[in-house]
Design an enzyme around this catalytic site. Structure first.
Site, PDB file in Angstrom:
ATOM      1  N   ASP A 122      -9.458   6.097  -7.369  1.00 29.20           N
ATOM      2  CA  ASP A 122     -10.428   7.138  -7.042  1.00 29.20           C
ATOM      3  C   ASP A 122      -9.807   8.491  -7.403  1.00 29.20           C
ATOM      4  O   ASP A 122      -9.840   8.894  -8.573  1.00 29.20           O
ATOM      5  CB  ASP A 122     -10.738   6.974  -5.550  1.00 29.20           C
ATOM      6  N   GLU A 156      -4.585  -3.137  -7.655  1.00 24.98           N
ATOM      7  CA  GLU A 156      -5.366  -2.248  -6.789  1.00 24.98           C
ATOM      8  C   GLU A 156      -6.850  -2.617  -6.846  1.00 24.98           C
ATOM      9  O   GLU A 156      -7.309  -3.205  -7.838  1.00 24.98           O
ATOM     10  CB  GLU A 156      -5.194  -0.799  -7.269  1.00 24.98           C
ATOM     11  N   ASP A 157      -7.583  -2.236  -5.819  1.00 31.95           N
ATOM     12  CA  ASP A 157      -9.027  -2.464  -5.801  1.00 31.95           C
ATOM     13  C   ASP A 157      -9.756  -1.402  -6.621  1.00 31.95           C
ATOM     14  O   ASP A 157     -10.621  -1.703  -7.438  1.00 31.95           O
ATOM     15  CB  ASP A 157      -9.564  -2.494  -4.361  1.00 31.95           C
ATOM     16  N   ARG A 194     -15.794  -6.292   3.519  1.00 33.09           N
ATOM     17  CA  ARG A 194     -14.742  -6.785   2.615  1.00 33.09           C
ATOM     18  C   ARG A 194     -15.036  -8.207   2.152  1.00 33.09           C
ATOM     19  O   ARG A 194     -14.594  -8.626   1.087  1.00 33.09           O
ATOM     20  CB  ARG A 194     -13.383  -6.816   3.334  1.00 33.09           C
ATOM     21  N   PHE A 240     -19.718   5.635  -3.085  1.00 30.28           N
ATOM     22  CA  PHE A 240     -18.837   4.840  -2.252  1.00 30.28           C
ATOM     23  C   PHE A 240     -19.270   3.389  -2.339  1.00 30.28           C
ATOM     24  O   PHE A 240     -20.399   3.053  -1.990  1.00 30.28           O
ATOM     25  CB  PHE A 240     -18.884   5.344  -0.808  1.00 30.28           C
TER      26      PHE A 240
END
Ligand code: IMP
Length: 181
Positions: free
Chosen positions: A108, A104-105, A171, A158
């Site tokens: 959260d 996963e990036d 990205r 964010f």
């Protein structure tokens, strides 16, 4: 005409390309040691956000690797989780008895991580399931879940870059940054 409404000139770098690449080497070594076998590792890249991380991570593995791709979305065009998970494509081969690594990036709220962990355990019955996330936004957690490995803890802002997007942009950046308010 670009629809991008944030200017890259305002972006502040949070994690440099060099820091990311050094961390990936460390993570790859730890993960390979944890599998404790020479059998293949099935790496599950969670699109789109983990595309860069996953691509760089697998390059460090000495094991034989099979790469699989699934696609999930939870943010839409917002900068806050919608708490609304869309499983866009979960097509996978038979993973029963395999060594599986979910990549996963960022974690959260934890909703995606919980969903994926449950899905793999209940449906795919891997021999060993590990979860790695490049970033960990612990302070935003709504569900009590932690990855087996993560690269960096980030606070409640964010972030974009290195696979992570804002409205589909940024990205492609080789580093991670944020837009100060
Ligand atoms: P969670 O289900 O709330 O843990 O969110 C996981 C997904 O939300 C990640 O895989 C990202 O795609 C996205 N996300 C969460 N935080 C950020 C951020 O700071 N920037 C970009 N995307 C994010």
């Amino acid at each position: 005409m670009s629809e991008q409404d944030k200017n890259i000139k305002d972006l502040k770098i949070l994690i440099t390309e060099e820091q990311i690449q050094t961390k990936i080497k460390e993570l790859a070594q730890k993960i390979e040691t944890a599998y404790n076998t020479n059998e293949d590792i099935y790496v599950i890249c969670v699109l789109k956000g983990s595309v860069m991380f996953c691509a760089d991570l697998v390059k460090e593995f000495k094991h034989n690797v099979q790469m699989e791709f699934i696609r999930i979305s939870s943010y839409g065009n917002e900068t806050k989780s919608t708490n609304n998970l869309h499983a866009i494509d979960l097509t996978l081969p038979n993973l029963e008895g395999k060594n599986v690594l979910i990549v996963e990036d960022i974690i959260d709220t934890g909703l995606t991580a919980r969903f994926l962990t449950d899905l793999f355990k209940i449906k795919h019955h891997p021999q060993k399931l590990l979860f790695v996330s490049l970033l960990n936004k612990k302070c935003a957690r709504q569900i009590d879940i932690e990855p087996d490995y993560y690269g960096f803890e980030v606070d409640n802002k964010f972030v974009v870059g290195y696979g992570l997007d804002y409205k589909g942009y940024f990205r492609n950046l080789p580093y991670i940054g944020y837009f100060p308010l």
